[in-house]
Design a protein around this motif. Structure first.
Motif, PDB file in Angstrom:
ATOM      1  N   UNK A  56       9.103  -1.801 -10.195  1.00 16.46           N
ATOM      2  CA  UNK A  56       8.389  -0.601 -10.648  1.00 16.46           C
ATOM      3  C   UNK A  56       6.897  -0.741 -10.393  1.00 16.46           C
ATOM      4  N   UNK A  57       6.354  -1.939 -10.700  1.00 17.56           N
ATOM      5  CA  UNK A  57       4.917  -2.154 -10.541  1.00 17.56           C
ATOM      6  C   UNK A  57       4.506  -2.017  -9.075  1.00 17.56           C
ATOM      7  N   UNK A  58       5.302  -2.595  -8.171  1.00 17.88           N
ATOM      8  CA  UNK A  58       4.981  -2.508  -6.742  1.00 17.88           C
ATOM      9  C   UNK A  58       5.013  -1.065  -6.271  1.00 17.88           C
ATOM     10  N   UNK A  59       6.024  -0.348  -6.724  1.00 15.63           N
ATOM     11  CA  UNK A  59       6.166   1.052  -6.329  1.00 15.63           C
ATOM     12  C   UNK A  59       4.977   1.866  -6.851  1.00 15.63           C
ATOM     13  N   UNK A  60       4.588   1.615  -8.097  1.00 17.66           N
ATOM     14  CA  UNK A  60       3.489   2.387  -8.689  1.00 17.66           C
ATOM     15  C   UNK A  60       2.165   2.065  -8.002  1.00 17.66           C
ATOM     16  N   UNK A  61       1.944   0.776  -7.700  1.00 17.77           N
ATOM     17  CA  UNK A  61       0.715   0.404  -7.005  1.00 17.77           C
ATOM     18  C   UNK A  61       0.667   1.028  -5.611  1.00 17.77           C
ATOM     19  N   UNK A  62       1.827   1.110  -4.965  1.00 16.05           N
ATOM     20  CA  UNK A  62       1.878   1.740  -3.651  1.00 16.05           C
ATOM     21  C   UNK A  62       1.521   3.219  -3.765  1.00 16.05           C
ATOM     22  N   UNK A  63       2.029   3.860  -4.815  1.00 19.81           N
ATOM     23  CA  UNK A  63       1.718   5.280  -5.055  1.00 19.81           C
ATOM     24  C   UNK A  63       0.220   5.540  -5.157  1.00 19.81           C
ATOM     25  N   UNK A  64      -0.513   4.607  -5.788  1.00 23.88           N
ATOM     26  CA  UNK A  64      -1.954   4.824  -5.930  1.00 23.88           C
ATOM     27  C   UNK A  64      -2.721   4.229  -4.740  1.00 23.88           C
ATOM     28  N   UNK A  65      -1.987   3.890  -3.687  1.00 22.30           N
ATOM     29  CA  UNK A  65      -2.625   3.451  -2.444  1.00 22.30           C
ATOM     30  C   UNK A  65      -3.081   2.009  -2.444  1.00 22.30           C
ATOM     31  N   UNK A  66      -2.472   1.162  -3.271  1.00 21.83           N
ATOM     32  CA  UNK A  66      -2.916  -0.228  -3.343  1.00 21.83           C
ATOM     33  C   UNK A  66      -1.798  -1.209  -3.004  1.00 21.83           C
ATOM     34  N   UNK A  67      -0.878  -0.743  -2.158  1.00 21.32           N
ATOM     35  CA  UNK A  67       0.236  -1.593  -1.756  1.00 21.32           C
ATOM     36  C   UNK A  67      -0.223  -2.897  -1.114  1.00 21.32           C
ATOM     37  N   UNK A  68      -1.429  -2.891  -0.549  1.00 17.06           N
ATOM     38  CA  UNK A  68      -1.910  -4.097   0.130  1.00 17.06           C
ATOM     39  C   UNK A  68      -2.891  -4.898  -0.727  1.00 17.06           C
TER      40      UNK A  68
END
Ligand SMILES: Nc1ncnc2c1ncn2[C@@H]1O[C@H](COP(=O)(O)OP(=O)(O)O)[C@@H](O)[C@H]1O
Ligand SMILES: [Mg+2]
Lengths: 265, 225
Positions: free
Chosen positions: A137-149
């Motif tokens: 969930x955390x990875x998905x949410x961070x990706x949503x806010x553009x911080x996947x990297x």
């Protein structure tokens, strides 16, 4: 903007006759306000008018002396024993807080944890979710806010805009009933404000109920369903954005807007 | 203890002869220090939490505790535990009495260090933690303490160094640690300068190792941030 036409108005947050004092200072004066499901309400007003305090009563960071703040119909911080209202148990307060997201002006990320750990923390320690599930969930949410990297970065290695987006992800990961924002862009360098506002706009589009204290009038005009103007602990007016920016219809608000636009130009 | 002929061996020869004995008593000194450090930390944490409590009686209790233990000589506290408590039927052997007095005493100093460390963490950290629904204890454990202990480490190491030196005071109630061992050797040989010098060297080694360990830990934790 995110209201479904014809959908029934369901109150998510209701202030009923809320009053609060800091010692002698009357910071909130009989506030009555309802925020319905999926609505984005912007609160503005001069500094010291009680905006932060009002927002913080929603998750009981600030207890109140009169009235009630209801979340999905449940008064936060209060519980009825017989015919008396007493302070709720800490366990109940904690439970309700975990369902209310808040984003602070100063981010308040945990500096000893990576971005990913910050977002997982509540899921694992409060919700008792298995680590693998929380991580997903955390990875998905961070990706949503553009911080996947940027997931393995500590806050000190991130820009202010990125830190605030992690903070938004941290709140969103808990799937809250309502998202509270207290001047989320006020501590940011001007060039970083846009990235945070656009994430907030995206959150609004997803249908979240949002209560936002901000002086970003562009955001208010485009994203808010309603604008609330506060002064001296009182809600002086509520109106639609078009109406508010055409003419708020109240001298204090007109003055406030004038000052704000003057500074913005 | 081989006292015969110690004097004839000269200062260096005598040192080699008594080194095993002094080392054993130094180990007792280290044991005192470690036990008092561990219990002192536990006491210090409890007292710090009392002092930070919103509940007034707890606050007062914590403040009184620190006031007493910092405001009276350690020697008085040791005598109270070792000679005073037996009056009420509580008889503790010298090692236990000494360790208890040292723990209670260092707890008072450590509580101030812990409180200052915790209070140095911005309030926004506690607010963010509580806003996610954490209880006070969970927020302390997951958010506040992990940040605070890095800042507390240098003063805590200083306190442990002080503890190592202060442990010499328990020699007066007959706990055979480095100080008492040195005193016994001094009076048996009438060469106090030699044996107290050896004791000083042992203490110096101990405090230097502690200090170095602290510096090393501090550097490691810095990298971590
Ligand atoms: N913890 C506090 N104790 C005493 N006064 C406070 C506290 N927090 C805020 N205030 C006062 O309450 C008033 C409203 O503050 P606040 O809600 O922060 O206003 P705003 O967010 O609109 O700038 C201000 O006068 C402020 O000084
Ligand atoms: Mg404010």
């Amino acid at each position: 903007m995110s209201k479904v036409p014809g959908a029934q108005d369901t109150p998510v947050v209701e202030f009923r006759g809320v009053s609060k004092w800091f010692g002698e200072l009357h910071v909130l004066n009989n506030v009555n306000l309802t925020i319905n499901r999926g609505e984005v309400v912007v609160i503005c007003g001069p500094s010291g008018s009680g905006k932060s305090t009002l927002l913080r009563t929603v998750n009981y960071l600030e207890p109140i002396q009169e009235g009630q703040v209801l979340i999905d119909g449940h008064p936060i911080g209060q519980r009825q024993v017989g015919d008396r209202w007493v302070e709720d148990t800490q366990a109940n307060i904690n439970k309700m807080r975990s369902e209310i997201g808040i984003v602070f002006q100063s981010f308040n990320l945990f500096p000893h944890m990576t971005a990913l750990q910050n977002v997982m923390e509540g899921l694992v320690t409060v919700r008792k979710m298995p680590v693998a599930e929380a991580e997903g969930i955390a990875k998905q949410t961070l990706t949503q806010v553009g911080l996947g990297d940027r997931m393995e970065h500590r806050p000190s290695k991130l820009s202010g805009g990125q830190q605030q987006r992690v903070a938004i992800a941290r709140a969103l990961a808990m799937r809250p009933r309502v998202m509270l924002f207290d001047e989320p862009t006020s501590a940011l360098d001007p060039e970083l404000i846009g990235e945070v506002l656009s994430v907030m706009q995206q959150v609004a589009r997803e249908g979240y109920t949002m209560l936002v204290v901000t002086h970003e009038m562009g955001f208010a005009r485009e994203v808010a369903d309603r604008i609330v103007f506060m002064d001296n602990g009182e809600v002086l007016l509520e109106s639609q954005p078009e109406q508010f920016f055409r003419d708020p219809g109240h001298a204090r608000a007109r003055e406030f807007l004038g000052r704000l636009l003057w500074h913005a130009n | 203890m081989p006292r015969q002929g110690l004097v004839d061996l000269g200062p260096i020869g005598a040192l080699f002869r008594v080194a095993p004995y002094l080392t054993r008593s130094f180990v007792v000194t280290i044991e005192f220090t470690v036990v008092a450090a561990i219990f002192g930390l536990a006491v210090g944490l409890i007292i710090a939490l009392l002092k930070m409590s919103r509940y007034r009686p707890f606050k007062v209790l914590g403040t009184l505790y620190t006031w007493f233990f910092r405001g009276t000589p350690l020697l008085v506290q040791i005598f109270l535990v070792y000679f005073g408590l037996p009056q009420y039927g509580i008889n503790l052997p010298p090692f236990l009495a000494g360790a208890l007095a040292l723990s209670l005493n260092s707890g008072a100093y450590l509580s101030e260090i812990i409180r200052a460390g915790i209070e140095s963490i911005p309030v926004g950290q506690m607010e963010a933690a509580r806003s996610m629904g954490m209880s006070y204890g969970l927020a302390m454990r997951r958010v506040i303490i992990p940040q605070a202990y890095r800042r507390m480490l240098p003063p805590i190491v200083n306190e442990f160094v002080a503890l190592l030196k202060d442990s010499s005071l328990v020699s007066v109630i007959g706990a055979v640690e480095l100080m008492l061992a040195s005193r016994q050797l001094s009076s048996a040989t009438a060469r106090p300068f030699w044996f107290y010098t050896y004791a000083a060297v042992y203490y110096l080694i101990g405090t230097s190792v502690f200090t170095q360990l602290g510096t090393w830990l501090e550097r490691r934790l810095k990298d971590y941030e």
